[in-house]
Motif scaffolding. Sequence first.
Motif, PDB file in Angstrom:
ATOM      1  N   GLY A 107      34.576  38.460  44.877  1.00 16.27           N
ATOM      2  CA  GLY A 107      33.773  39.723  44.521  1.00 16.27           C
ATOM      3  C   GLY A 107      35.566  40.433  43.754  1.00 16.27           C
ATOM      4  N   TRP A 108      36.748  39.757  44.313  1.00 21.18           N
ATOM      5  CA  TRP A 108      37.783  41.009  43.923  1.00 21.18           C
ATOM      6  C   TRP A 108      38.065  39.933  43.333  1.00 21.18           C
ATOM      7  N   ARG A 109      37.995  39.308  42.668  1.00 20.61           N
ATOM      8  CA  ARG A 109      38.426  38.112  41.741  1.00 20.61           C
ATOM      9  C   ARG A 109      37.676  38.046  40.566  1.00 20.61           C
ATOM     10  N   SER A 110      36.692  39.370  40.267  1.00 20.38           N
ATOM     11  CA  SER A 110      36.821  39.942  38.692  1.00 20.38           C
ATOM     12  C   SER A 110      36.848  39.629  38.171  1.00 20.38           C
ATOM     13  N   PRO A 111      37.536  39.422  37.064  1.00 16.30           N
ATOM     14  CA  PRO A 111      37.818  39.562  35.772  1.00 16.30           C
ATOM     15  C   PRO A 111      37.433  41.084  35.261  1.00 16.30           C
ATOM     16  N   VAL A 112      36.313  41.289  35.317  1.00 13.71           N
ATOM     17  CA  VAL A 112      36.924  42.796  34.800  1.00 13.71           C
ATOM     18  C   VAL A 112      38.074  44.054  36.315  1.00 13.71           C
ATOM     19  N   LEU A 113      37.768  43.816  37.674  1.00 13.63           N
ATOM     20  CA  LEU A 113      38.495  44.483  38.090  1.00 13.63           C
ATOM     21  C   LEU A 113      39.834  44.078  38.081  1.00 13.63           C
ATOM     22  N   LEU A 114      40.064  42.686  37.816  1.00 10.60           N
ATOM     23  CA  LEU A 114      41.768  42.478  37.753  1.00 10.60           C
ATOM     24  C   LEU A 114      42.347  42.975  36.768  1.00 10.60           C
ATOM     25  N   ALA A 115      41.460  42.984  35.434  1.00 11.87           N
ATOM     26  CA  ALA A 115      41.681  44.084  34.378  1.00 11.87           C
ATOM     27  C   ALA A 115      42.276  44.878  34.467  1.00 11.87           C
ATOM     28  N   SER A 116      41.571  46.018  35.323  1.00 11.03           N
ATOM     29  CA  SER A 116      41.585  46.998  35.863  1.00 11.03           C
ATOM     30  C   SER A 116      42.383  47.193  36.565  1.00 11.03           C
ATOM     31  N   VAL A 117      43.072  47.218  37.511  1.00 13.86           N
ATOM     32  CA  VAL A 117      43.863  46.769  38.230  1.00 13.86           C
ATOM     33  C   VAL A 117      45.640  46.884  37.429  1.00 13.86           C
ATOM     34  N   ILE A 118      45.614  45.495  36.690  1.00 11.58           N
ATOM     35  CA  ILE A 118      46.867  45.201  35.864  1.00 11.58           C
ATOM     36  C   ILE A 118      47.798  46.558  34.609  1.00 11.58           C
ATOM     37  N   ALA A 119      46.076  46.802  34.269  1.00  5.97           N
ATOM     38  CA  ALA A 119      45.944  48.143  33.528  1.00  5.97           C
ATOM     39  C   ALA A 119      46.318  48.888  34.064  1.00  5.97           C
ATOM     40  N   VAL A 120      46.095  49.696  35.159  1.00  3.95           N
ATOM     41  CA  VAL A 120      46.323  50.810  35.951  1.00  3.95           C
ATOM     42  C   VAL A 120      47.888  50.396  36.283  1.00  3.95           C
ATOM     43  N   ALA A 121      48.313  49.715  37.032  1.00  3.88           N
ATOM     44  CA  ALA A 121      49.564  49.248  37.766  1.00  3.88           C
ATOM     45  C   ALA A 121      50.919  49.566  36.259  1.00  3.88           C
ATOM     46  N   TRP A 122      50.205  48.834  34.996  1.00  2.00           N
ATOM     47  CA  TRP A 122      51.019  49.133  33.795  1.00  2.00           C
ATOM     48  C   TRP A 122      51.383  50.048  33.191  1.00  2.00           C
ATOM     49  N   ARG A 123      50.015  51.120  33.569  1.00  2.00           N
ATOM     50  CA  ARG A 123      50.008  53.066  33.127  1.00  2.00           C
ATOM     51  C   ARG A 123      51.341  52.609  34.092  1.00  2.00           C
ATOM     52  N   TYR A 124      51.032  52.840  35.445  1.00  2.00           N
ATOM     53  CA  TYR A 124      52.021  54.123  35.674  1.00  2.00           C
ATOM     54  C   TYR A 124      53.748  52.972  35.854  1.00  2.00           C
ATOM     55  N   SER A 125      53.800  51.909  36.266  1.00  2.00           N
ATOM     56  CA  SER A 125      55.192  51.539  35.893  1.00  2.00           C
ATOM     57  C   SER A 125      55.599  52.223  34.440  1.00  2.00           C
ATOM     58  N   GLY A 126      55.517  52.640  33.029  1.00  2.00           N
ATOM     59  CA  GLY A 126      56.045  53.562  32.392  1.00  2.00           C
ATOM     60  C   GLY A 126      56.315  51.995  31.292  1.00  2.00           C
ATOM     61  N   VAL A 127      56.437  50.939  31.668  1.00  2.00           N
ATOM     62  CA  VAL A 127      56.879  50.161  30.576  1.00  2.00           C
ATOM     63  C   VAL A 127      56.347  49.628  29.507  1.00  2.00           C
ATOM     64  N   PRO A 128      56.460  50.073  28.050  1.00  2.00           N
ATOM     65  CA  PRO A 128      55.123  50.145  27.158  1.00  2.00           C
ATOM     66  C   PRO A 128      54.925  48.687  26.448  1.00  2.00           C
ATOM     67  N   VAL A 129      53.473  48.639  26.490  1.00  2.00           N
ATOM     68  CA  VAL A 129      52.712  47.317  26.579  1.00  2.00           C
ATOM     69  C   VAL A 129      53.614  46.763  25.026  1.00  2.00           C
ATOM     70  N   PRO A 130      53.245  45.643  25.218  1.00  2.00           N
ATOM     71  CA  PRO A 130      53.797  45.013  23.683  1.00  2.00           C
ATOM     72  C   PRO A 130      52.708  45.157  23.054  1.00  2.00           C
ATOM     73  N   ALA A 131      53.223  45.826  21.710  1.00  2.00           N
ATOM     74  CA  ALA A 131      51.866  45.112  20.483  1.00  2.00           C
ATOM     75  C   ALA A 131      50.997  45.025  20.144  1.00  2.00           C
TER      76      ALA A 131
END
Length: 297
Positions: free
Chosen positions: A155-179
């Motif tokens: 369950g922890w490998r759910s693509p939706v959950l992983l996408a959420s975690v990656i997006a939130v981590a990227w958002r908190y990092s302050g690094v711009p997401v490539p266009a």
Amino acid sequence: MFAVVQFYFSAVMMLMPLLACVGIGVFWGKRDYPFGGTFVTMLVTSVTTPALVFHTFVTTKLDDRALGDITLASLLALLLCALVCAALLRVSGLPVRKLLPTAFLPNAGNLGLPVSQLAFGDVGLSAAVAFFAINSFVMHTVGVRILPGVATRGGWRSPVLLASVIAVAWRYSGVPVPAWIIETARMLGGVTVPLMLLSLGHALALIPSGGLRVGAGLGVMRLVVGVLVGLAVVWALGLESPLAGSLVLQMAMPCAVVSYMYARRYTDMGDTAAGAVLVSTVLFLLIAPALLWFTRH
């Protein structure tokens, strides 16, 4: 009074694109035209929905506090809804473990995302995506494990959950997401809602009606308890619109089609779960304009 009628009519017109997509799916299923259900399900759950989640979280106008509020509210609402539905199932003499996932888990994907976007725009979609990510994880882990004799992993490998975690981590990092990543996620995520609505209609066309009597009661339970729990959580946490309205809408969604599929696979209550999905979906579509008016006012 005229203003209410006018809004109700405008809400019906607003829902017409959703109804049209669901209707095409129903027509496709009734005519038994070729439909790659397995392919569509895999594509939506593994590619397009994670892309939609990622794009929404990295581009949303909601601040971090608002995202945290809707996440907490979603977890609390689902937990409270599960407890209330479990108690009602036990009092009704129905098998709790076999029917609880159908009773308390809403269809936050197929209908929740487009309805919330229609009602509250991009902010509503962001809130609905956060709710959907939580609901999806609960559905495919806790919701399945509730069923008798089921042992699931991954369950922890759910693509939706992983996408959420990656997006939130990227958002908190302050690094711009490539266009190019944002545009790719936007393009893939853009087909999610139409595919979900078509799949919902196709699934409804094929659902057996053998368990309509008991299923109808289960479907009504899902809608009524969902709305009341949503309102209670909004009041308890002091949420304000549009987050409050979006949460109530998500909790008011009908029974999830996935819960019927799990019930059919792992229990002998497949027809009852099917009846609950069918009845709750029809009822929701009938009362949706009133719900939209209520949550927006």
